[in-house]
Design a protein around this motif. Structure first.
Motif, PDB file in Angstrom:
ATOM      1  N   SER A   1      -9.590 -10.739   7.479  1.00  0.00           N
ATOM      2  CA  SER A   1      -8.309 -11.380   7.175  1.00  0.00           C
ATOM      3  C   SER A   1      -7.599 -10.712   6.002  1.00  0.00           C
ATOM      4  CB  SER A   1      -8.516 -12.859   6.846  1.00  0.00           C
ATOM      5  OG  SER A   1      -9.112 -12.969   5.566  1.00  0.00           O
TER       6      SER A   1
ATOM      7  N   GLY B   1      -5.913  -7.524   3.606  1.00  0.00           N
ATOM      8  CA  GLY B   1      -4.820  -6.577   3.838  1.00  0.00           C
ATOM      9  C   GLY B   1      -5.242  -5.423   4.735  1.00  0.00           C
TER      10      GLY B   1
ATOM     11  N   THR C   1     -14.730 -13.493   9.379  1.00  0.00           N
ATOM     12  CA  THR C   1     -13.792 -14.152   8.484  1.00  0.00           C
ATOM     13  C   THR C   1     -14.404 -15.445   7.961  1.00  0.00           C
ATOM     14  OG1 THR C   1     -11.482 -14.796   8.241  1.00  0.00           O
ATOM     15  CG2 THR C   1     -12.521 -15.363  10.344  1.00  0.00           C
ATOM     16  N   SER C   2     -13.563 -16.330   7.390  1.00  0.00           N
ATOM     17  CA  SER C   2     -14.140 -17.464   6.655  1.00  0.00           C
ATOM     18  C   SER C   2     -13.552 -18.833   6.985  1.00  0.00           C
ATOM     19  CB  SER C   2     -14.004 -17.199   5.152  1.00  0.00           C
ATOM     20  OG  SER C   2     -12.644 -17.041   4.830  1.00  0.00           O
TER      21      SER C   2
ATOM     22  N   ARG D   1     -18.182 -16.253   8.591  1.00  0.00           N
ATOM     23  CA  ARG D   1     -19.292 -15.859   7.701  1.00  0.00           C
ATOM     24  C   ARG D   1     -19.808 -17.045   6.893  1.00  0.00           C
ATOM     25  NH1 ARG D   1     -16.997 -15.011   2.355  1.00  0.00           N
ATOM     26  NH2 ARG D   1     -14.740 -14.707   2.514  1.00  0.00           N
TER      27      ARG D   1
ATOM     28  N   CYS E   1     -15.400   1.030   3.170  1.00  0.00           N
ATOM     29  CA  CYS E   1     -14.102   1.437   2.600  1.00  0.00           C
ATOM     30  C   CYS E   1     -13.551   0.416   1.614  1.00  0.00           C
ATOM     31  CB  CYS E   1     -13.102   1.758   3.713  1.00  0.00           C
ATOM     32  SG  CYS E   1     -12.825   0.432   4.862  1.00  0.00           S
TER      33      CYS E   1
ATOM     34  N   GLY F   1     -14.865  -2.978  -1.483  1.00  0.00           N
ATOM     35  CA  GLY F   1     -15.989  -3.639  -2.141  1.00  0.00           C
ATOM     36  C   GLY F   1     -15.646  -4.973  -2.774  1.00  0.00           C
TER      37      GLY F   1
ATOM     38  N   PHE G   1     -15.083   5.910   3.047  1.00  0.00           N
ATOM     39  CA  PHE G   1     -13.716   6.392   3.216  1.00  0.00           C
ATOM     40  C   PHE G   1     -12.854   5.882   2.068  1.00  0.00           C
ATOM     41  CE2 PHE G   1      -9.309   6.083   4.426  1.00  0.00           C
ATOM     42  CZ  PHE G   1      -9.077   7.365   4.897  1.00  0.00           C
TER      43      PHE G   1
ATOM     44  N   LEU H   1      -8.941   6.601   0.392  1.00  0.00           N
ATOM     45  CA  LEU H   1      -7.659   7.292   0.531  1.00  0.00           C
ATOM     46  C   LEU H   1      -7.488   8.359  -0.550  1.00  0.00           C
ATOM     47  CD1 LEU H   1      -5.518   6.878   2.625  1.00  0.00           C
ATOM     48  CD2 LEU H   1      -4.425   5.189   1.139  1.00  0.00           C
TER      49      LEU H   1
HETATM   50  N1  LIG Z   1     -10.866   2.856   0.840  1.00  0.00           N
HETATM   51  C1  LIG Z   1      -9.700   2.897   0.223  1.00  0.00           C
HETATM   52  O1  LIG Z   1      -9.054   3.938   0.138  1.00  0.00           O
HETATM   53  C2  LIG Z   1      -9.151   1.631  -0.344  1.00  0.00           C
HETATM   54  C3  LIG Z   1      -7.785   1.536  -0.664  1.00  0.00           C
HETATM   55  C4  LIG Z   1      -7.301   0.340  -1.167  1.00  0.00           C
HETATM   56  C5  LIG Z   1      -8.184  -0.728  -1.374  1.00  0.00           C
HETATM   57  N2  LIG Z   1      -9.508  -0.560  -1.088  1.00  0.00           N
HETATM   58  C6  LIG Z   1     -10.501  -1.635  -1.304  1.00  0.00           C
HETATM   59  O2  LIG Z   1     -10.706  -2.341  -0.081  1.00  0.00           O
HETATM   60  C7  LIG Z   1     -11.154  -3.661  -0.377  1.00  0.00           C
HETATM   61  C8  LIG Z   1     -10.365  -4.660   0.460  1.00  0.00           C
HETATM   62  O3  LIG Z   1      -9.006  -4.626   0.067  1.00  0.00           O
HETATM   63  P1  LIG Z   1      -7.965  -5.663   0.702  1.00  0.00           P
HETATM   64  O4  LIG Z   1      -6.654  -5.374   0.039  1.00  0.00           O
HETATM   65  O5  LIG Z   1      -8.091  -5.671   2.189  1.00  0.00           O
HETATM   66  O6  LIG Z   1      -8.569  -7.029   0.114  1.00  0.00           O
HETATM   67  P2  LIG Z   1      -8.140  -8.527   0.431  1.00  0.00           P
HETATM   68  O7  LIG Z   1      -6.791  -8.567   1.035  1.00  0.00           O
HETATM   69  O8  LIG Z   1      -8.423  -9.302  -0.809  1.00  0.00           O
HETATM   70  O9  LIG Z   1      -9.161  -8.931   1.576  1.00  0.00           O
HETATM   71  C9  LIG Z   1     -10.526  -8.914   1.454  1.00  0.00           C
HETATM   72  C10 LIG Z   1     -11.122  -9.923   2.459  1.00  0.00           C
HETATM   73  O10 LIG Z   1     -12.539  -9.879   2.304  1.00  0.00           O
HETATM   74  C11 LIG Z   1     -13.081 -11.172   2.535  1.00  0.00           C
HETATM   75  N3  LIG Z   1     -13.903 -11.505   1.364  1.00  0.00           N
HETATM   76  C12 LIG Z   1     -13.491 -11.730   0.112  1.00  0.00           C
HETATM   77  N4  LIG Z   1     -14.546 -11.971  -0.688  1.00  0.00           N
HETATM   78  C13 LIG Z   1     -15.636 -11.884   0.101  1.00  0.00           C
HETATM   79  C14 LIG Z   1     -17.028 -12.024  -0.130  1.00  0.00           C
HETATM   80  N5  LIG Z   1     -17.512 -12.306  -1.338  1.00  0.00           N
HETATM   81  N6  LIG Z   1     -17.870 -11.859   0.904  1.00  0.00           N
HETATM   82  C15 LIG Z   1     -17.411 -11.562   2.124  1.00  0.00           C
HETATM   83  N7  LIG Z   1     -16.093 -11.413   2.408  1.00  0.00           N
HETATM   84  C16 LIG Z   1     -15.226 -11.575   1.395  1.00  0.00           C
HETATM   85  C17 LIG Z   1     -11.927 -12.118   2.719  1.00  0.00           C
HETATM   86  O11 LIG Z   1     -11.751 -12.227   4.129  1.00  0.00           O
HETATM   87  P3  LIG Z   1     -12.326 -13.430   4.982  1.00  0.00           P
HETATM   88  O12 LIG Z   1     -12.013 -14.681   4.241  1.00  0.00           O
HETATM   89  O13 LIG Z   1     -11.607 -13.275   6.267  1.00  0.00           O
HETATM   90  O14 LIG Z   1     -13.807 -13.183   5.122  1.00  0.00           O
HETATM   91  C18 LIG Z   1     -10.717 -11.358   2.178  1.00  0.00           C
HETATM   92  O15 LIG Z   1      -9.542 -11.700   2.838  1.00  0.00           O
HETATM   93  C19 LIG Z   1     -11.038  -3.823  -1.887  1.00  0.00           C
HETATM   94  O16 LIG Z   1     -12.308  -3.640  -2.470  1.00  0.00           O
HETATM   95  C20 LIG Z   1     -10.098  -2.701  -2.297  1.00  0.00           C
HETATM   96  O17 LIG Z   1     -10.327  -2.266  -3.629  1.00  0.00           O
HETATM   97  C21 LIG Z   1      -9.993   0.572  -0.553  1.00  0.00           C
END
Ligand SMILES: NC(=O)c1ccc[n+]([C@@H]2O[C@H](COP(=O)([O-])OP(=O)(O)OC[C@H]3O[C@@H](n4cnc5c(N)ncnc54)[C@H](OP(=O)(O)O)[C@@H]3O)[C@@H](O)[C@H]2O)c1
Length: 312
Positions: free
Chosen positions: A144, A146, A166-167, A186, A224, A226, A252, A254
């Motif tokens: 769910s 971004g 998801t949750s 989850r 990708c 954490g 992965f 960016l």
């Molecule tokens: N690889 C890259 O290049 C890159 C680039 C930008 C960001 N990131 C990283 O990618 C990650 C996700 O970013 P995002 O913007 O998608 O985050 P987000 O919008 O906050 O979404 C993360 C989702 O993870 C789930 N979640 C949150 N806490 C959790 C936990 N303790 N255990 C299990 N699931 C949990 C929740 O979904 P549910 O409620 O549906 O489970 C939440 O909606 C971050 O760590 C960010 O720093 C990586």
């Protein structure tokens, strides 16, 4: 100009800061819409090593118009772009390296484009790296979020069968409308059943190990993100124990994608968007002055899809 600065207390404040001055190879962008992501929460807290730190302006992705100026290629002057500054996007203007500007299709809504933005490049890049193919079974953790809502859609559009983790029942319902064939809560059922060709993991944390164990022979696990923290010391042990399955752990980021590959990935995203195979999933928009509220919404896990800041 106004910008959102991280203070010594690790709170954010809207502050008057000097106008950015583009250096060689940079363009000045008048910002229209700003993407808010979990990575900004980490920068605010001091957990993102790439963020320059206290006194700096948050913000890694904006949509806006390029001002004409010396060093700005003619084809970019006055054009709307998706820009990925290394920081400084929570502001009225930002100076960005020209090779970090991506073209926005004519007539596209800036809020929708920022809703795709960086997350679409992460989702597309991670799936591309995992060589997702039609018929693959794909598990998305953090579905769910971004990145997760876009990974779910892109995998589905590529013909994969997607299971979203998801949750809540409400999030589950929305993920089904985005193409998830199956949804796992989850908070209730614990671990997903079945096995997978690809796992896209934006969560990491202590449950990596049990998800790695769900890989099929020749399966690919792409880490990708954490939001759940650092995996435990024995998280990757199944890779060695199940050596005969020839599974692969990929990471992965960016940050390591070269400009030319970013452009190709963006072209694939824009093509899917134009075909209707991908839509921006927008949570809520806030004025720039409410950046703290927007960050809190992302940090709380209440958002579904992209939180956006707008000028005004
Ligand atoms: N690889 C890259 O290049 C890159 C680039 C930008 C960001 N990131 C990283 O990618 C990650 C996700 O970013 P995002 O913007 O998608 O985050 P987000 O919008 O906050 O979404 C993360 C989702 O993870 C789930 N979640 C949150 N806490 C959790 C936990 N303790 N255990 C299990 N699931 C949990 C929740 O979904 P549910 O409620 O549906 O489970 C939440 O909606 C971050 O760590 C960010 O720093 C990586």
């Amino acid at each position: 100009m106004r910008a959102v600065v991280v203070e010594a207390s690790r709170e954010v404040a809207v502050t008057e800061v000097p106008e950015p001055v583009p250096g060689p190879g940079q363009a000045l962008v008048d910002i229209e819409a700003i993407g808010v992501g979990y990575v900004d929460v980490m920068s605010r807290r001091g957990d993102d090593p790439h963020f320059p730190g206290v006194g700096s302006v948050l913000g890694l992705e904006v949509v806006g118009r390029v001002r004409a100026g010396s060093g700005v290629p003619e084809e970019l002057a006055g054009k709307r772009v998706l820009a990925q500054p290394c920081s400084g996007g929570y502001a009225e203007r930002v100076a960005v390296d020209v090779d970090r500007l991506l073209p926005v299709p004519d007539g596209a809504d800036p809020v929708e484009v920022v809703g795709l933005g960086l997350n679409a490049l992460v989702a597309e890049g991670a799936l591309h790296r995992a060589r997702v193919a039609p018929g693959d079974r794909v598990l998305v953790r953090g579905a769910s979020g971004g990145i997760g809502v876009l990974a779910t859609q892109i995998a589905h559009a590529r013909g994969a069968e997607v299971t979203a983790v998801t949750s809540s029942p409400e999030k589950a319902e929305r993920l089904r409308t985005l193409g998830a064939a199956e949804v796992v809560d989850r908070t209730r059922s614990g671990r997903p059943g079945g096995t997978y060709d690809v796992v896209v993991d934006t969560v990491a944390g202590p449950r990596v190990r049990e998800h790695l164990e769900l890989l099929r022979p020749n399966g690919r696990y792409v880490l990708c993100g954490g939001v759940g923290g650092v995996p435990g010391p024995d998280a990757f042990e199944p890779l060695l124990r199940d050596f005969h399955k020839s599974t692969a752990l990929l990471t992965f980021s960016l940050n390591s994608v070269m400009p030319e590959e970013r452009r190709r990935s963006w072209e694939r995203v824009v093509a899917l968007f134009a075909d209707g195979g991908l839509s921006a999933v927008l949570d809520r928009s806030f004025p720039l002055a409410d950046a703290a509220v927007a960050l809190q919404r992302v940090e709380s896990g209440q958002s579904f899809g992209k939180v956006v800041l707008l000028q005004g």
